[in-house]
Motif scaffolding. Structure first.
Motif, short mmCIF file in Angstrom:
data_model
loop_
_atom_site.label_atom_id
_atom_site.label_comp_id
_atom_site.label_asym_id
_atom_site.label_seq_id
_atom_site.Cartn_x
_atom_site.Cartn_y
_atom_site.Cartn_z
N ALA A 107 0.85 -1.19 0.00
CA ALA A 107 0.00 0.00 0.00
C ALA A 107 0.89 1.24 0.00
O ALA A 107 2.04 1.20 0.43
CB ALA A 107 -0.91 0.00 1.22
N THR A 108 0.33 2.33 -0.50
CA THR A 108 1.08 3.58 -0.57
C THR A 108 0.23 4.77 -0.12
O THR A 108 -0.99 4.67 -0.05
CB THR A 108 1.57 3.86 -2.01
N VAL A 109 0.91 5.85 0.15
CA VAL A 109 0.30 7.15 0.43
C VAL A 109 0.88 8.12 -0.60
O VAL A 109 2.08 8.13 -0.84
CB VAL A 109 0.63 7.64 1.85
N THR A 110 0.01 8.93 -1.20
CA THR A 110 0.47 9.90 -2.20
C THR A 110 0.10 11.31 -1.74
O THR A 110 -1.05 11.55 -1.36
CB THR A 110 -0.15 9.61 -3.57
N ALA A 111 1.07 12.18 -1.79
CA ALA A 111 0.85 13.59 -1.45
C ALA A 111 1.02 14.42 -2.72
O ALA A 111 2.02 14.29 -3.42
CB ALA A 111 1.84 14.05 -0.39
N THR A 112 0.04 15.27 -3.00
CA THR A 112 0.10 16.18 -4.14
C THR A 112 -0.07 17.59 -3.61
O THR A 112 -1.05 17.89 -2.94
CB THR A 112 -0.99 15.85 -5.17
N ILE A 113 0.90 18.44 -3.94
CA ILE A 113 0.88 19.81 -3.44
C ILE A 113 0.89 20.77 -4.61
O ILE A 113 1.65 20.59 -5.57
CB ILE A 113 2.11 20.09 -2.55
N SER A 114 0.05 21.79 -4.52
CA SER A 114 0.00 22.85 -5.52
C SER A 114 0.18 24.17 -4.78
O SER A 114 -0.53 24.44 -3.81
CB SER A 114 -1.33 22.81 -6.25
N CYS A 115 1.13 24.97 -5.22
CA CYS A 115 1.45 26.23 -4.55
C CYS A 115 1.58 27.32 -5.62
O CYS A 115 2.32 27.16 -6.59
CB CYS A 115 2.76 26.08 -3.78
N THR A 116 0.88 28.42 -5.42
CA THR A 116 1.00 29.56 -6.33
C THR A 116 1.92 30.58 -5.67
O THR A 116 1.60 31.14 -4.63
CB THR A 116 -0.38 30.18 -6.63
N SER A 117 3.06 30.79 -6.30
CA SER A 117 4.07 31.71 -5.78
C SER A 117 4.04 33.01 -6.59
O SER A 117 3.91 32.98 -7.80
CB SER A 117 5.44 31.05 -5.90
N HIS A 118 4.15 34.14 -5.91
CA HIS A 118 4.06 35.43 -6.61
C HIS A 118 5.41 35.85 -7.17
O HIS A 118 6.46 35.57 -6.59
CB HIS A 118 3.48 36.51 -5.72
N LEU A 119 5.36 36.50 -8.32
CA LEU A 119 6.55 37.04 -8.98
C LEU A 119 6.40 38.52 -9.26
O LEU A 119 7.28 39.13 -9.85
CB LEU A 119 6.79 36.29 -10.30
N SER A 120 5.28 39.09 -8.88
CA SER A 120 4.97 40.47 -9.25
C SER A 120 5.93 41.48 -8.63
O SER A 120 6.08 42.59 -9.15
CB SER A 120 3.53 40.81 -8.86
N ASP A 121 6.59 41.12 -7.54
CA ASP A 121 7.49 42.07 -6.90
C ASP A 121 8.82 42.22 -7.64
O ASP A 121 9.61 43.11 -7.31
CB ASP A 121 7.73 41.69 -5.45
N ILE A 122 9.08 41.41 -8.65
CA ILE A 122 10.33 41.53 -9.41
C ILE A 122 10.28 42.77 -10.30
O ILE A 122 11.28 43.42 -10.51
CB ILE A 122 10.60 40.24 -10.22
N GLY A 123 9.12 43.09 -10.84
CA GLY A 123 8.95 44.33 -11.59
C GLY A 123 9.47 44.30 -13.01
O GLY A 123 9.91 45.32 -13.53
N LEU A 124 9.44 43.16 -13.66
CA LEU A 124 9.86 43.06 -15.05
C LEU A 124 8.63 43.02 -15.93
O LEU A 124 7.79 42.13 -15.78
CB LEU A 124 10.71 41.80 -15.26
N PRO A 125 8.46 43.98 -16.83
CA PRO A 125 7.28 43.97 -17.71
C PRO A 125 7.22 42.68 -18.52
O PRO A 125 8.23 42.19 -19.02
CB PRO A 125 7.51 45.18 -18.62
N GLY A 126 6.02 42.13 -18.61
CA GLY A 126 5.82 40.91 -19.38
C GLY A 126 5.96 39.65 -18.55
O GLY A 126 5.61 38.56 -18.99
N LEU A 127 6.49 39.76 -17.33
CA LEU A 127 6.63 38.61 -16.45
C LEU A 127 5.29 38.33 -15.79
O LEU A 127 4.63 39.25 -15.33
CB LEU A 127 7.69 38.91 -15.38
N PRO A 128 4.85 37.07 -15.76
CA PRO A 128 3.56 36.80 -15.13
C PRO A 128 3.61 37.15 -13.64
O PRO A 128 4.67 37.09 -13.01
CB PRO A 128 3.37 35.29 -15.33
#
Length: 148
Positions: A107-128
């Motif tokens: 038997a197994t246990v599976t962990a799935t993690i989703s994390c949204t990390s911000h990049l807006s503080d870098i300040g490069l136009p066109g960067l998500p």
């Protein structure tokens, strides 16, 4: 070439360094900011992967599914906090269906993690403004350990 001709040639280039700097400086700054963004995303990907590994391992060491869920959530929090990663939004899914199998069966246990990390503080136009990172890890449950 005479000395006077050399002086005239050198005077013609006057100001070209300032122009080259004005043209190249923004490009070099943009490349530097892209390297920072790439480094942050790579660091966050490693942290999310490590958190998924820690969660699956912590869950696989428990004797029942509900305790496994709790310990996996705690492991994710400790792991991401320890790596200095702050998620704008996160989702942790722990598959503890392996606890329903009989002792002696794999038997197994599976962990799935989703994390949204911000990049807006870098300040490069066109960067998500943000990047969602997802990692999954599976850890075996001891085959001959009692399960509840």
């Amino acid at each position: 070439m005479t000395r006077g001709g050399l002086c005239r040639l050198l005077r013609r280039d006057r100001g070209s360094y300032a122009l080259e700097t004005a043209v190249l400086a923004p490009a070099l700054i943009a490349i530097l900011l892209l390297m920072v963004a790439f480094g942050r995303v790579t660091d966050a990907e490693g942290a999310v992967d490590s958190a998924a590994h820690a969660a699956a391992r912590a869950a696989s060491l428990e004797r029942d599914a509900s305790t496994a869920q709790t310990e996996a959530q705690n492991a994710v929090t400790r792991s991401l906090d320890g790596d200095g990663i702050t998620c704008q939004t996160s989702n942790v899914a722990i598959d503890t269906s392996g606890y329903a199998t009989d002792v002696g069966e794999a038997a197994t246990v599976t962990a799935t993690i989703s994390c949204t990390s911000h990049l807006s503080d870098i300040g490069l136009p066109g960067l998500p403004g943000a990047k969602t990172l997802t990692a999954s890890w599976t850890s075996p449950i001891d085959t001959y350990r009692a399960r509840q």
